[in-house]
Write an enzyme that holds these catalytic residues in place. Structure first.
Site, PDB file in Angstrom:
ATOM      1  CD  GLU A  93      -3.070  -0.912   2.098  1.00 43.20           C
ATOM      2  OE1 GLU A  93      -4.060  -0.176   2.027  1.00 43.20           O
ATOM      3  OE2 GLU A  93      -2.812  -1.626   3.067  1.00 43.20           O
ATOM      4  CB  CYS A 106       2.878   7.645   2.995  1.00 40.73           C
ATOM      5  SG  CYS A 106       3.055   6.515   4.384  1.00 40.73           S
ATOM      6  CB  CYS A 113       4.068  -4.696   9.986  1.00 43.34           C
ATOM      7  SG  CYS A 113       5.327  -4.043  11.117  1.00 43.34           S
ATOM      8  CB  CYS A 117       2.031  -1.045  16.805  1.00 42.32           C
ATOM      9  SG  CYS A 117       3.814  -0.978  16.589  1.00 42.32           S
ATOM     10  CB  CYS A 120      -0.701  -0.221  13.631  1.00 33.03           C
ATOM     11  SG  CYS A 120      -0.227  -0.504  11.925  1.00 33.03           S
ATOM     12  CB  CYS A 344      -0.803   7.304  10.749  1.00 36.16           C
ATOM     13  SG  CYS A 344       0.596   8.131  10.105  1.00 36.16           S
TER      14      CYS A 344
END
Ligand code: SF4
Length: 367
Positions: A93, A106, A113, A117, A120, A344
């Protein structure tokens, strides 16, 4: 069958050496590098200034591109989110954010990942794999081609932020190689001074970056002022707790050159890390380590099924004023592209029909 060589992750000198191996002169290599990185062409067939037979040979032994756009979404604020696929079918993305004086792209450094976290969405994918340098660069080529047309020079400067999916410092070598290639004046010519990389706190790589001469700006995603809370929100903190992280930050800060930016990012989660006490703890932590680093407050971008809500504007303003009263320079970041899940923490390769935005499928989108 022999694997074809990806040319987008080669420097100009490496492309020259590659064509030398095919018995072609150096200028052909420079021509191909410029076609890929400056003219942003995505196939050898588009390079009509190369002899036809040579193009056919290149198609047999090399690849000019590997990412394909699956879909893209345009926000009411002009932000664009791209969902791309790698040649082996993994999601990537990228977000393009137009601003008055510059554009920001970005990019993702990994598909998924491995860090967990809790605020996220990407974390829920787990790590699918790290991206190659070519796949990092291609995200930029694709976003610029889509925004301006193939090869058209952007009217404003382009900034890059490594804050998409993935932990960039777990893909350190590929990342630095991509940045070196993108800085080439014969190619994209996006110099490290226009790039910011964000890490959740991979301490050894922060120390490595301190020794890199031409390096991007650094941002540390902090999210909490105590180990107890950070262990919960950013579990990599159990491996490199705050004391160790901030000591590395101090080492890094001492190597800063004039004009270099080094920031802490602090996502604001309502009722979780946004109290006045948290603000005081954060200011004391930074002051105790003698860090002059600026703090960016980022109101959380809600994303189901995550259990968090953004802090209210009043809470963010209060938090900021406490930090500033203790000498910590603080800035509040405005979220962009929330309506298309481009902000984000919202990237999770989701492909949905959104009422508030326009979805364009890959047909008609220049890859
Ligand atoms: S915030 Fe960044 S490091 Fe943490 S899980 Fe999400 S993508 Fe990974």
């Amino acid at each position: 069958m022999k694997q074809r060589v990806e040319l987008t992750w080669l420097s100009q000198a490496e492309v020259v050496s590659f064509v030398d191996g095919l018995g072609e002169p150096a200028y052909r290599g420079r021509q191909i590098f410029a076609a890929l990185q400056h003219r942003r062409l995505r196939s050898f067939d588009q390079m009509t200034d190369l002899p036809k037979e040579f193009r056919a040979r290149l198609n047999e032994v090399a690849r000019a591109s590997s990412l394909k756009i699956e879909s893209h979404y345009i926000s009411s604020d002009g932000t664009r989110r791209y969902l791309m696929k790698t040649h082996d079918g993994l999601p990537v993305e990228t977000v393009y954010i137009p601003e008055e004086h510059r554009d920001t792209i970005c990019f993702s450094s990994q598909s998924g990942c491995p860090l967990q976290c809790t605020f996220c969405l990407t974390a829920q994918l787990g790590l699918l794999r790290s991206l190659t340098s070519g796949e990092i660069i291609e995200q930029v080529l694709i976003a610029l081609n889509d925004a301006y047309g193939v090869g058209v020079r952007p009217p404003r400067g382009t900034n890059l932020v490594g804050m998409g999916a993935g932990e960039p410092f777990l893909n350190f070598d590929a990342l630095l190689n991509a940045l070196r290639i993108m800085a080439d004046p014969s190619g994209l010519y996006i110099v490290p001074n226009r790039v910011t990389i964000s890490t959740a706190g991979i301490v050894p790589r922060i120390l490595d970056l301190a020794n890199v001469p031409d390096r991007p700006h650094l941002a540390i995603s902090l999210a909490a002022p105590t180990d107890e809370l950070r262990n919960e929100l950013v579990p990599i903190n159990k491996r490199w707790p705050l004391e160790e992280l901030l000591k590395a930050c101090k080492v890094f800060e001492q190597t800063l050159k004039p004009g270099e930016r080094f920031t802490f990012e602090y996502v604001m989660l309502a009722g979780v890390n946004d109290s006045e006490q948290h603000a005081r703890q954060l200011a004391n932590l930074l002051n105790r380590h003698g860090l002059k680093t600026k703090v960016n407050l980022i109101p959380h971008n809600p994303a189901e099924p995550l259990p968090y809500q953004p802090s209210t504007d009043e809470t963010v303003a209060r938090f900021k004023s406490i930090l500033e009263s203790k000498g910590v320079h603080t800035y509040v970041r405005r979220p962009r592209g929330r309506d298309i899940f481009a902000a984000c923490g919202q990237l999770a390769a989701r492909q949905e029909t959104l009422n508030t935005c326009k979805e364009i499928t890959s047909a008609g989108v220049p890859n």
